[in-house]
Design a protein around this motif. Structure first.
Motif, PDB file in Angstrom:
ATOM      1  N   GLU A 220       0.697  -1.177  -0.209  1.00  0.00           N
ATOM      2  CA  GLU A 220       0.224   0.017  -0.017  1.00  0.00           C
ATOM      3  C   GLU A 220       0.968   1.236   0.182  1.00  0.00           C
ATOM      4  OE1 GLU A 220      -3.968  -1.464   2.454  1.00  0.00           O
ATOM      5  OE2 GLU A 220      -2.534  -0.268   3.344  1.00  0.00           O
ATOM      6  N   HIS A 221       1.921   1.045   0.892  1.00  0.00           N
ATOM      7  CA  HIS A 221       2.797   2.425   0.970  1.00  0.00           C
ATOM      8  C   HIS A 221       3.390   2.489  -0.469  1.00  0.00           C
ATOM      9  CE1 HIS A 221       5.825   4.967   2.614  1.00  0.00           C
ATOM     10  NE2 HIS A 221       6.734   4.200   1.924  1.00  0.00           N
ATOM     11  N   PHE A 222       3.896   1.498  -1.239  1.00  0.00           N
ATOM     12  CA  PHE A 222       4.535   1.773  -2.514  1.00  0.00           C
ATOM     13  C   PHE A 222       3.650   2.347  -3.447  1.00  0.00           C
ATOM     14  CE2 PHE A 222       8.074   1.422  -5.022  1.00  0.00           C
ATOM     15  CZ  PHE A 222       7.629   0.768  -6.051  1.00  0.00           C
ATOM     16  N   GLN A 223       2.337   1.812  -3.392  1.00  0.00           N
ATOM     17  CA  GLN A 223       1.050   2.118  -4.442  1.00  0.00           C
ATOM     18  C   GLN A 223       0.864   3.597  -4.339  1.00  0.00           C
ATOM     19  OE1 GLN A 223      -0.211   0.640  -6.793  1.00  0.00           O
ATOM     20  NE2 GLN A 223      -0.097  -1.702  -6.401  1.00  0.00           N
ATOM     21  N   SER A 224       0.649   4.001  -3.035  1.00  0.00           N
ATOM     22  CA  SER A 224       0.493   5.438  -2.811  1.00  0.00           C
ATOM     23  C   SER A 224       1.625   6.467  -3.206  1.00  0.00           C
ATOM     24  CB  SER A 224      -0.183   5.505  -1.334  1.00  0.00           C
ATOM     25  OG  SER A 224       0.802   6.307  -0.691  1.00  0.00           O
ATOM     26  N   SER A 225       2.806   5.876  -2.759  1.00  0.00           N
ATOM     27  CA  SER A 225       3.958   6.578  -3.416  1.00  0.00           C
ATOM     28  C   SER A 225       4.066   6.793  -4.889  1.00  0.00           C
ATOM     29  CB  SER A 225       5.401   6.035  -2.943  1.00  0.00           C
ATOM     30  OG  SER A 225       5.384   6.091  -1.689  1.00  0.00           O
TER      31      SER A 225
ATOM     32  N   MET B  47       1.619   6.739  -6.933  1.00  0.00           N
ATOM     33  CA  MET B  47       0.502   8.056  -7.420  1.00  0.00           C
ATOM     34  C   MET B  47       0.885   9.234  -7.034  1.00  0.00           C
ATOM     35  SD  MET B  47      -3.512   7.652  -6.982  1.00  0.00           S
ATOM     36  CE  MET B  47      -4.480   9.237  -7.295  1.00  0.00           C
ATOM     37  N   VAL B  48       1.545   9.446  -5.782  1.00  0.00           N
ATOM     38  CA  VAL B  48       1.851  10.752  -5.517  1.00  0.00           C
ATOM     39  C   VAL B  48       2.904  11.282  -6.390  1.00  0.00           C
ATOM     40  CG1 VAL B  48       3.163  12.134  -3.525  1.00  0.00           C
ATOM     41  CG2 VAL B  48       1.115  10.641  -3.008  1.00  0.00           C
ATOM     42  N   ARG B  49       3.926  10.263  -6.829  1.00  0.00           N
ATOM     43  CA  ARG B  49       5.072  10.767  -7.418  1.00  0.00           C
ATOM     44  C   ARG B  49       4.550  11.129  -9.034  1.00  0.00           C
ATOM     45  NH1 ARG B  49       8.274   6.375 -10.892  1.00  0.00           N
ATOM     46  NH2 ARG B  49       6.169   6.700 -11.894  1.00  0.00           N
ATOM     47  N   ASP B  50       3.541  10.205  -9.565  1.00  0.00           N
ATOM     48  CA  ASP B  50       2.993  10.602 -10.736  1.00  0.00           C
ATOM     49  C   ASP B  50       2.434  12.188 -10.710  1.00  0.00           C
ATOM     50  OD1 ASP B  50       3.420   8.455 -11.732  1.00  0.00           O
ATOM     51  OD2 ASP B  50       1.427   7.428 -11.379  1.00  0.00           O
TER      52      ASP B  50
ATOM     53  N   LYS C  73      -1.858   3.298 -15.676  1.00  0.00           N
ATOM     54  CA  LYS C  73      -2.359   4.333 -14.404  1.00  0.00           C
ATOM     55  C   LYS C  73      -1.517   5.519 -14.497  1.00  0.00           C
ATOM     56  CE  LYS C  73      -4.248   1.245 -11.122  1.00  0.00           C
ATOM     57  NZ  LYS C  73      -3.660   0.806  -9.673  1.00  0.00           N
ATOM     58  N   SER C  74      -0.198   5.332 -14.330  1.00  0.00           N
ATOM     59  CA  SER C  74       0.578   6.245 -14.247  1.00  0.00           C
ATOM     60  C   SER C  74       0.839   7.297 -15.245  1.00  0.00           C
ATOM     61  CB  SER C  74       2.358   5.812 -14.649  1.00  0.00           C
ATOM     62  OG  SER C  74       2.866   6.702 -14.521  1.00  0.00           O
ATOM     63  N   ALA C  75       0.288   6.929 -16.648  1.00  0.00           N
ATOM     64  CA  ALA C  75       0.216   7.863 -17.812  1.00  0.00           C
ATOM     65  C   ALA C  75      -0.973   8.589 -17.630  1.00  0.00           C
ATOM     66  CB  ALA C  75       0.071   6.852 -19.043  1.00  0.00           C
ATOM     67  N   ALA C  76      -2.262   8.447 -17.093  1.00  0.00           N
ATOM     68  CA  ALA C  76      -3.477   8.851 -16.847  1.00  0.00           C
ATOM     69  C   ALA C  76      -3.151   9.868 -15.699  1.00  0.00           C
ATOM     70  CB  ALA C  76      -4.622   7.869 -16.609  1.00  0.00           C
ATOM     71  N   ASN C  77      -2.490   9.375 -14.638  1.00  0.00           N
ATOM     72  CA  ASN C  77      -2.262  10.401 -13.701  1.00  0.00           C
ATOM     73  C   ASN C  77      -1.548  11.366 -13.966  1.00  0.00           C
ATOM     74  OD1 ASN C  77      -3.627   8.451 -11.855  1.00  0.00           O
ATOM     75  ND2 ASN C  77      -1.737   7.544 -11.209  1.00  0.00           N
ATOM     76  N   ILE C  78      -0.379  11.152 -14.642  1.00  0.00           N
ATOM     77  CA  ILE C  78       0.629  12.274 -15.140  1.00  0.00           C
ATOM     78  C   ILE C  78      -0.140  13.212 -16.080  1.00  0.00           C
ATOM     79  CG2 ILE C  78       2.731  12.887 -16.230  1.00  0.00           C
ATOM     80  CD1 ILE C  78       3.916  10.347 -15.391  1.00  0.00           C
TER      81      ILE C  78
ATOM     82  N   ALA D  54      -0.032  28.983  -5.913  1.00  0.00           N
ATOM     83  CA  ALA D  54      -0.155  27.363  -6.204  1.00  0.00           C
ATOM     84  C   ALA D  54       0.924  26.730  -6.175  1.00  0.00           C
ATOM     85  CB  ALA D  54      -0.885  27.302  -7.720  1.00  0.00           C
ATOM     86  N   LEU D  55       2.122  27.267  -6.713  1.00  0.00           N
ATOM     87  CA  LEU D  55       3.482  26.541  -6.762  1.00  0.00           C
ATOM     88  C   LEU D  55       3.853  26.411  -5.554  1.00  0.00           C
ATOM     89  CD1 LEU D  55       5.104  28.448 -10.020  1.00  0.00           C
ATOM     90  CD2 LEU D  55       4.984  25.936  -9.540  1.00  0.00           C
ATOM     91  N   PHE D  56       3.680  27.600  -4.335  1.00  0.00           N
ATOM     92  CA  PHE D  56       3.815  27.333  -3.121  1.00  0.00           C
ATOM     93  C   PHE D  56       3.335  26.227  -2.382  1.00  0.00           C
ATOM     94  CE2 PHE D  56       4.446  28.616   1.274  1.00  0.00           C
ATOM     95  CZ  PHE D  56       5.861  29.034   1.354  1.00  0.00           C
ATOM     96  N   ILE D  57       2.055  26.416  -2.429  1.00  0.00           N
ATOM     97  CA  ILE D  57       1.364  25.188  -1.850  1.00  0.00           C
ATOM     98  C   ILE D  57       1.728  23.955  -2.417  1.00  0.00           C
ATOM     99  CG2 ILE D  57      -0.988  24.330  -1.545  1.00  0.00           C
ATOM    100  CD1 ILE D  57      -1.870  27.347  -1.832  1.00  0.00           C
ATOM    101  N   PHE D  58       1.836  23.677  -3.598  1.00  0.00           N
ATOM    102  CA  PHE D  58       2.073  22.244  -4.423  1.00  0.00           C
ATOM    103  C   PHE D  58       3.491  21.921  -3.907  1.00  0.00           C
ATOM    104  CE2 PHE D  58       4.743  20.731  -7.645  1.00  0.00           C
ATOM    105  CZ  PHE D  58       4.192  19.366  -7.797  1.00  0.00           C
ATOM    106  N   GLY D  59       4.254  22.745  -3.884  1.00  0.00           N
ATOM    107  CA  GLY D  59       5.870  22.512  -3.465  1.00  0.00           C
ATOM    108  C   GLY D  59       5.879  22.248  -1.833  1.00  0.00           C
ATOM    109  N   PHE D  60       5.174  22.890  -1.136  1.00  0.00           N
ATOM    110  CA  PHE D  60       5.037  22.738   0.059  1.00  0.00           C
ATOM    111  C   PHE D  60       4.357  20.929   0.457  1.00  0.00           C
ATOM    112  CE2 PHE D  60       2.697  22.353   4.432  1.00  0.00           C
ATOM    113  CZ  PHE D  60       3.661  22.988   5.141  1.00  0.00           C
ATOM    114  N   PHE D  61       3.303  20.676  -0.083  1.00  0.00           N
ATOM    115  CA  PHE D  61       2.943  19.321  -0.071  1.00  0.00           C
ATOM    116  C   PHE D  61       3.797  18.249  -0.501  1.00  0.00           C
ATOM    117  CE2 PHE D  61      -1.167  21.751   0.922  1.00  0.00           C
ATOM    118  CZ  PHE D  61      -1.231  20.926   2.199  1.00  0.00           C
ATOM    119  N   LYS D  62       4.357  18.548  -1.826  1.00  0.00           N
ATOM    120  CA  LYS D  62       5.181  17.861  -2.327  1.00  0.00           C
ATOM    121  C   LYS D  62       6.247  17.433  -1.497  1.00  0.00           C
ATOM    122  CE  LYS D  62       8.614  18.921  -5.629  1.00  0.00           C
ATOM    123  NZ  LYS D  62       9.360  19.552  -6.606  1.00  0.00           N
ATOM    124  N   SER D  63       6.803  18.190  -0.839  1.00  0.00           N
ATOM    125  CA  SER D  63       8.099  18.268   0.260  1.00  0.00           C
ATOM    126  C   SER D  63       7.540  17.183   1.307  1.00  0.00           C
ATOM    127  CB  SER D  63       8.499  19.458   0.516  1.00  0.00           C
ATOM    128  OG  SER D  63       9.149  20.001  -0.492  1.00  0.00           O
TER     129      SER D  63
END
Lengths: 231, 231
Positions: B8-13, B15-18, B148-153, B188-197
């Protein structure tokens, strides 16, 4: 000698990988953007201005973005490394059990698991190296790579992007530009896809067709949608 | 239980990565392209047409390109797997020596190297697994991921790209569009960068500033160069 050879092999793969990353997108996205605009505007100067703005935006996003991502990867590796050193210091028994677990996954007997764990535990550097690689699957990043990689990717993006755009410099109307741009870019995508597949050890013709296909689909979709909006 | 959790951990990573991959570029490149054009053209409709053409081009290049790259990775893994099976069949002594070499790098004694190599050699599947992971550093790709990865990206790229572009829908002139686009995209970039990190375990404020910085530099450079060409 063996190590030196491996190192060279890896370095050249890194550079090839950078060029592949930059050029794949550089050939595709500016080509498709220019194609899209050709279906919607009447003057080449707008296509050229947009194309150059895209090339700058894309090369900075990929190059600088890649550079900072490389830096982050190094930070991540170093923080995991520090954590592993802490763990072998503070909870050595748990870390030794993790060695045994890794080996157990490969069907190694209990006795050998213990022996290997005992030997590894005698040298903390080797022990941590083992955990980084086999427990966490982290390879040591090369700090000097991040900067070189950024430059290679950005330069390849620019070089790739100028190929489809060049057609609009030498034509009068976007429709003519699009025809010439499509011909030279399809050829360039095919050649690029061919060599990309060669260096990565894939079937070359299939790879060339795949790369060309992505570029053609992106350009056709952008052209179609942009004509709908522009009309 | 342990395995299920890891999975599960890997799957969610993944998707988050995509999402991170798609949205980072989606926020940055269409923003910078629109900013560049705002410095060179007089009507919002050109900025919007170019922006949408770019979003289509970029999302297809990243999504479809990523999908085919994933397919290629699976082919590569399978061809290396086949080669390892051939090698343990045809040159077992050389492959056993490679096991010993891997272990020798970690300071394991000659005797234990031999014992582990002998045990591994009794089960060809485990043996090949070991070589794939420790000699070639290849992790088994998941075939169902590629699509799935293609669609997410692609979806994340479109979602990201519509944020900077939306400002041009509701303004009269590109100069006004640019101001509003810059404000909302920087946020938006700031918020996105914050959650990404956050999700990648990095210092969040530093990551947010870094992401914002790349977008701002790309937009400023595109604006500056496009104004030079456009004037």
């Amino acid at each position: 000698m063996h190590d030196i050879h491996e190192e060279e092999h890896f370095q050249s793969s890194d550079m090839v990988r950078d060029i592949v990353i930059g050029m794949a997108d550089g050939l595709t996205v500016p080509f498709a953007l220019a194609a899209g605009l050709s279906g919607a505007v009447d003057t080449n100067s707008i296509v050229i201005t947009a194309g150059i703005a895209e090339i700058i935006a894309g090369s900075i996003a990929m190059g600088l973005g890649g550079y900072l991502a490389g830096k982050t990867e190094i930070d991540h590796y170093n923080s995991e490394l520090k954590r592993e050193y802490d763990e072998v210091e503070k909870v050595p028994e748990r870390e030794k059990q993790e060695i045994r677990d890794v080996l157990a996954d490969y069907g190694i007997s209990k006795k050998l698991q213990d022996d290997v764990a005992d030997e590894l535990a005698q040298d903390k550097d080797k022990w941590v190296d083992f955990m980084m690689r086999f427990e966490l699957s982290l390879d040591k990043p090369k700090p000097e790579r991040a900067r070189k990689s950024a430059a290679n990717i950005a330069f390849s993006y620019v070089a790739g992007g100028l190929i489809p755009l060049s057609a609009y410099f030498f034509t009068e109307h976007p429709k003519d530009g699009l025809i010439i741009s499509s011909v030279i870019t399809i050829i360039a995508l095919f050649i690029f896809g061919f060599f990309k597949s060669k260096v990565t050890g894939q079937p070359a013709i299939a790879g060339a067709l795949r790369t060309t296909f992505v570029g053609a689909i992106a350009a056709a979709a952008a052209y179609y949608i942009a004509s709908l909006i522009g009309s």
